[in-house]
Design a protein around this motif. Structure first.
Motif, PDB file in Angstrom:
ATOM      1  N   ALA A 188       0.835  -1.199   0.000  1.00  0.00           N
ATOM      2  CA  ALA A 188       0.000   0.000   0.000  1.00  0.00           C
ATOM      3  C   ALA A 188       0.873   1.254   0.000  1.00  0.00           C
ATOM      4  CB  ALA A 188      -0.921  -0.004   1.216  1.00  0.00           C
ATOM      5  N   ALA A 189       1.979   1.195   0.733  1.00  0.00           N
ATOM      6  CA  ALA A 189       2.913   2.321   0.775  1.00  0.00           C
ATOM      7  C   ALA A 189       3.552   2.531  -0.589  1.00  0.00           C
ATOM      8  CB  ALA A 189       3.979   2.080   1.835  1.00  0.00           C
ATOM      9  N   THR A 190       3.856   1.426  -1.279  1.00  0.00           N
ATOM     10  CA  THR A 190       4.439   1.515  -2.622  1.00  0.00           C
ATOM     11  C   THR A 190       3.450   2.160  -3.589  1.00  0.00           C
ATOM     12  OG1 THR A 190       5.790  -0.452  -2.260  1.00  0.00           O
ATOM     13  CG2 THR A 190       5.419   0.212  -4.543  1.00  0.00           C
ATOM     14  N   LEU A 191       2.194   1.752  -3.521  1.00  0.00           N
ATOM     15  CA  LEU A 191       1.162   2.328  -4.377  1.00  0.00           C
ATOM     16  C   LEU A 191       1.011   3.825  -4.116  1.00  0.00           C
ATOM     17  CD1 LEU A 191      -1.519  -0.508  -4.076  1.00  0.00           C
ATOM     18  CD2 LEU A 191      -0.288   0.121  -6.168  1.00  0.00           C
ATOM     19  N   ASP A 192       1.042   4.196  -2.851  1.00  0.00           N
ATOM     20  CA  ASP A 192       0.923   5.604  -2.491  1.00  0.00           C
ATOM     21  C   ASP A 192       2.123   6.398  -2.997  1.00  0.00           C
ATOM     22  OD1 ASP A 192      -0.302   7.838  -0.863  1.00  0.00           O
ATOM     23  OD2 ASP A 192       1.657   7.682   0.112  1.00  0.00           O
ATOM     24  N   ARG A 193       3.310   5.805  -2.923  1.00  0.00           N
ATOM     25  CA  ARG A 193       4.530   6.517  -3.334  1.00  0.00           C
ATOM     26  C   ARG A 193       4.531   6.806  -4.837  1.00  0.00           C
ATOM     27  NH1 ARG A 193       7.779   3.115  -1.716  1.00  0.00           N
ATOM     28  NH2 ARG A 193       8.435   2.134  -3.672  1.00  0.00           N
ATOM     29  N   VAL A 194       4.200   5.806  -5.649  1.00  0.00           N
ATOM     30  CA  VAL A 194       4.212   6.027  -7.099  1.00  0.00           C
ATOM     31  C   VAL A 194       3.069   6.972  -7.508  1.00  0.00           C
ATOM     32  CG1 VAL A 194       5.338   3.820  -7.581  1.00  0.00           C
ATOM     33  CG2 VAL A 194       2.842   3.931  -7.545  1.00  0.00           C
ATOM     34  N   ALA A 195       1.963   6.922  -6.781  1.00  0.00           N
ATOM     35  CA  ALA A 195       0.853   7.832  -7.069  1.00  0.00           C
ATOM     36  C   ALA A 195       1.252   9.276  -6.778  1.00  0.00           C
ATOM     37  CB  ALA A 195      -0.375   7.448  -6.250  1.00  0.00           C
ATOM     38  N   THR A 196       1.914   9.484  -5.648  1.00  0.00           N
ATOM     39  CA  THR A 196       2.358  10.827  -5.265  1.00  0.00           C
ATOM     40  C   THR A 196       3.394  11.359  -6.242  1.00  0.00           C
ATOM     41  OG1 THR A 196       1.946  10.345  -2.926  1.00  0.00           O
ATOM     42  CG2 THR A 196       3.430  12.186  -3.421  1.00  0.00           C
ATOM     43  N   ASP A 197       4.295  10.472  -6.692  1.00  0.00           N
ATOM     44  CA  ASP A 197       5.328  10.862  -7.652  1.00  0.00           C
ATOM     45  C   ASP A 197       4.706  11.316  -8.971  1.00  0.00           C
ATOM     46  OD1 ASP A 197       8.051  11.067  -8.651  1.00  0.00           O
ATOM     47  OD2 ASP A 197       7.612   9.259  -9.825  1.00  0.00           O
ATOM     48  N   ALA A 198       3.717  10.580  -9.449  1.00  0.00           N
ATOM     49  CA  ALA A 198       3.044  10.934 -10.700  1.00  0.00           C
ATOM     50  C   ALA A 198       2.278  12.243 -10.557  1.00  0.00           C
ATOM     51  CB  ALA A 198       2.104   9.809 -11.127  1.00  0.00           C
ATOM     52  N   GLU A 199       1.610  12.416  -9.422  1.00  0.00           N
ATOM     53  CA  GLU A 199       0.868  13.656  -9.189  1.00  0.00           C
ATOM     54  C   GLU A 199       1.808  14.857  -9.153  1.00  0.00           C
ATOM     55  OE1 GLU A 199      -3.111  12.634  -6.583  1.00  0.00           O
ATOM     56  OE2 GLU A 199      -1.181  12.635  -5.543  1.00  0.00           O
ATOM     57  N   ALA A 200       2.964  14.693  -8.516  1.00  0.00           N
ATOM     58  CA  ALA A 200       3.927  15.788  -8.407  1.00  0.00           C
ATOM     59  C   ALA A 200       4.441  16.193  -9.788  1.00  0.00           C
ATOM     60  CB  ALA A 200       5.090  15.378  -7.512  1.00  0.00           C
ATOM     61  N   MET A 218       6.119  13.300 -22.951  1.00  0.00           N
ATOM     62  CA  MET A 218       5.468  11.990 -22.870  1.00  0.00           C
ATOM     63  C   MET A 218       6.418  10.892 -22.424  1.00  0.00           C
ATOM     64  SD  MET A 218       2.313  11.906 -22.980  1.00  0.00           S
ATOM     65  CE  MET A 218       2.237  10.108 -22.916  1.00  0.00           C
ATOM     66  N   SER A 219       7.712  11.061 -22.633  1.00  0.00           N
ATOM     67  CA  SER A 219       8.667  10.052 -22.180  1.00  0.00           C
ATOM     68  C   SER A 219       8.619   9.928 -20.657  1.00  0.00           C
ATOM     69  CB  SER A 219      10.083  10.426 -22.634  1.00  0.00           C
ATOM     70  OG  SER A 219      11.029   9.498 -22.135  1.00  0.00           O
ATOM     71  N   GLU A 220       8.696  11.076 -19.964  1.00  0.00           N
ATOM     72  CA  GLU A 220       8.608  11.073 -18.503  1.00  0.00           C
ATOM     73  C   GLU A 220       7.221  10.637 -18.052  1.00  0.00           C
ATOM     74  OE1 GLU A 220      10.653  11.711 -15.985  1.00  0.00           O
ATOM     75  OE2 GLU A 220      12.450  12.124 -17.152  1.00  0.00           O
ATOM     76  N   MET A 221       6.207  11.105 -18.767  1.00  0.00           N
ATOM     77  CA  MET A 221       4.846  10.757 -18.407  1.00  0.00           C
ATOM     78  C   MET A 221       4.622   9.250 -18.490  1.00  0.00           C
ATOM     79  SD  MET A 221       2.119  12.443 -17.396  1.00  0.00           S
ATOM     80  CE  MET A 221       2.128  14.079 -18.125  1.00  0.00           C
ATOM     81  N   ASN A 222       5.134   8.643 -19.553  1.00  0.00           N
ATOM     82  CA  ASN A 222       4.993   7.190 -19.707  1.00  0.00           C
ATOM     83  C   ASN A 222       5.740   6.443 -18.605  1.00  0.00           C
ATOM     84  OD1 ASN A 222       3.333   7.162 -21.993  1.00  0.00           O
ATOM     85  ND2 ASN A 222       5.078   7.362 -23.389  1.00  0.00           N
ATOM     86  N   ASP A 223       6.873   7.002 -18.153  1.00  0.00           N
ATOM     87  CA  ASP A 223       7.610   6.385 -17.037  1.00  0.00           C
ATOM     88  C   ASP A 223       6.756   6.386 -15.764  1.00  0.00           C
ATOM     89  OD1 ASP A 223       9.812   5.840 -18.564  1.00  0.00           O
ATOM     90  OD2 ASP A 223      10.950   7.607 -17.924  1.00  0.00           O
ATOM     91  N   LYS A 224       6.058   7.509 -15.502  1.00  0.00           N
ATOM     92  CA  LYS A 224       5.210   7.596 -14.312  1.00  0.00           C
ATOM     93  C   LYS A 224       4.058   6.590 -14.394  1.00  0.00           C
ATOM     94  CE  LYS A 224       7.755  11.029 -13.030  1.00  0.00           C
ATOM     95  NZ  LYS A 224       8.845  10.790 -12.038  1.00  0.00           N
ATOM     96  N   LEU A 225       3.459   6.487 -15.588  1.00  0.00           N
ATOM     97  CA  LEU A 225       2.366   5.528 -15.773  1.00  0.00           C
ATOM     98  C   LEU A 225       2.874   4.096 -15.641  1.00  0.00           C
ATOM     99  CD1 LEU A 225       0.555   7.253 -18.776  1.00  0.00           C
ATOM    100  CD2 LEU A 225      -0.304   7.068 -16.429  1.00  0.00           C
ATOM    101  N   ALA A 226       4.096   3.851 -16.145  1.00  0.00           N
ATOM    102  CA  ALA A 226       4.685   2.512 -16.048  1.00  0.00           C
ATOM    103  C   ALA A 226       4.977   2.151 -14.592  1.00  0.00           C
ATOM    104  CB  ALA A 226       5.959   2.445 -16.882  1.00  0.00           C
ATOM    105  N   ASN A 227       5.423   3.137 -13.818  1.00  0.00           N
ATOM    106  CA  ASN A 227       5.680   2.895 -12.391  1.00  0.00           C
ATOM    107  C   ASN A 227       4.397   2.513 -11.656  1.00  0.00           C
ATOM    108  OD1 ASN A 227       8.380   3.504 -12.725  1.00  0.00           O
ATOM    109  ND2 ASN A 227       8.181   5.623 -12.046  1.00  0.00           N
ATOM    110  N   MET A 228       3.312   3.185 -11.992  1.00  0.00           N
ATOM    111  CA  MET A 228       2.034   2.860 -11.367  1.00  0.00           C
ATOM    112  C   MET A 228       1.564   1.472 -11.798  1.00  0.00           C
ATOM    113  SD  MET A 228      -0.194   6.393 -11.099  1.00  0.00           S
ATOM    114  CE  MET A 228      -0.050   6.950 -12.781  1.00  0.00           C
ATOM    115  N   ARG A 229       1.753   1.165 -13.070  1.00  0.00           N
ATOM    116  CA  ARG A 229       1.365  -0.161 -13.565  1.00  0.00           C
ATOM    117  C   ARG A 229       2.188  -1.256 -12.872  1.00  0.00           C
ATOM    118  NH1 ARG A 229       2.016   0.928 -18.332  1.00  0.00           N
ATOM    119  NH2 ARG A 229      -0.137   1.306 -18.988  1.00  0.00           N
ATOM    120  N   GLY A 230       3.477  -0.997 -12.692  1.00  0.00           N
ATOM    121  CA  GLY A 230       4.342  -1.964 -12.027  1.00  0.00           C
ATOM    122  C   GLY A 230       3.951  -2.179 -10.576  1.00  0.00           C
TER     123      GLY A 230
END
Length: 282
Positions: free
Chosen positions: A100-112, A127-139
């Motif tokens: 749950a902490a991992t999910l919160d961390r990647v969500a906060t990173d993408a929002e920032a 979009m390169s950075e944006m896709n990285d944020k989306l990939a982190n959330m997917r992971g």
């Protein structure tokens, strides 16, 4: 060339392009980032809910677990991390505090990364950075639920593509690259032309632009002052009004008690006795 894309509510982002780019490519790139930011707006809070209460229930099964057990006789599957969803939308079977902490961390990173404060920080989105944020959330979701989420879960739908945003609170804001329009200073970036045809060939140009849907026409003009400036001006005018009110209410000869109205004040200052007062006087 820096394009500052603004929305009517003050939200927005920066994007860097060149004067040799076509307007069609620029609009497509801006729409892609626009829609990716919408996906993050839906995904980030949903990931936090996933960490607390687990996957979403089917529509026909949604409702408070306590009510379903007590009045409908439902038999619920509860894992060791079960926590009932107060909204009744999720199963309550979260992945555990660490995930749950991992999910919160990647969500906060993408929002920032997508936050409007990036404009003040002069951070250009791509979009390169944006896709990285989306990939982190997917992971992070795959780590928490290796078997995947049910097909009706909002996270799965929004994670797969922008089409998954249909039916959500941001559906009306989705931009279609083929029909979207880009405006700057009341004039449109015409498809079939280059950025230089609209902004000139100075690569250091920075402009404020707005994206609109096809047929909506040019956006309304920006207000002469922003909300913060308006508040500061109102506070200043109120203060001046109060001062004028006090002056109007005071007696005409009140000024005689002021130091600047004392004819002997300069003489006493030169003699070094300006601050001497008789005992008992202030």
């Amino acid at each position: 060339v820096i394009i500052s894309v603004k929305k009517s509510d003050g939200d927005g982002f920066l994007y860097e392009t060149t004067t040799s780019s076509t307007n069609a490519d620029l609009i497509a790139d801006l729409c892609e980032i626009w829609n990716a930011r919408l996906r993050v707006r839906i995904l980030a809070p949903s990931l936090r809910e996933l960490g607390k209460y687990g996957p979403m229930k089917k529509v026909e099964e949604q409702g408070l677990d306590e009510v379903k057990e007590k009045y409908e006789g439902a038999e619920l599957v509860k894992n060791e991390h079960y926590q009932p969803d107060p909204a009744g939308l999720r199963t309550g079977n979260g992945p555990g505090p660490e995930l749950a902490a991992t999910l919160d961390r990647v969500a906060t990173d993408a929002e920032a990364y997508c936050d409007k404060s990036q404009v003040q920080k002069r951070v250009n989105l791509n979009m390169s950075e944006m896709n990285d944020k989306l990939a982190n959330m997917r992971g992070a979701v795959m780590m928490a639920y290796p078997m995947g989420l049910p097909e009706w879960d909002t996270i799965k739908l929004a994670m797969d593509s922008v089409d998954g945003l249909e039916g959500t609170g941001v559906a009306a804001e989705i931009m279609v690259a083929e029909s979207a329009q880009l405006w700057c200073a009341g004039k449109e970036f015409v498809r079939g032309q280059l950025v230089s045809d609209r902004l000139g060939k100075n690569e250091k140009t920075k402009v404020i632009a707005k994206l609109t849907k096809s047929g909506s026409g040019p956006p309304a003009r920006e207000p002469a002052v922003n909300e913060e400036e308006r508040k500061a001006m109102m506070a200043h005018y109120f203060k001046k009004q109060e001062e004028m009110k006090k002056l109007a209410e005071s007696n005409d000869d009140d000024y005689l008690s002021s130091a600047w109205a004392d004819s002997s004040n300069m003489k006493r200052s030169l003699q070094g006795v300006g601050n001497i007062r008789a005992p008992g006087l202030r």
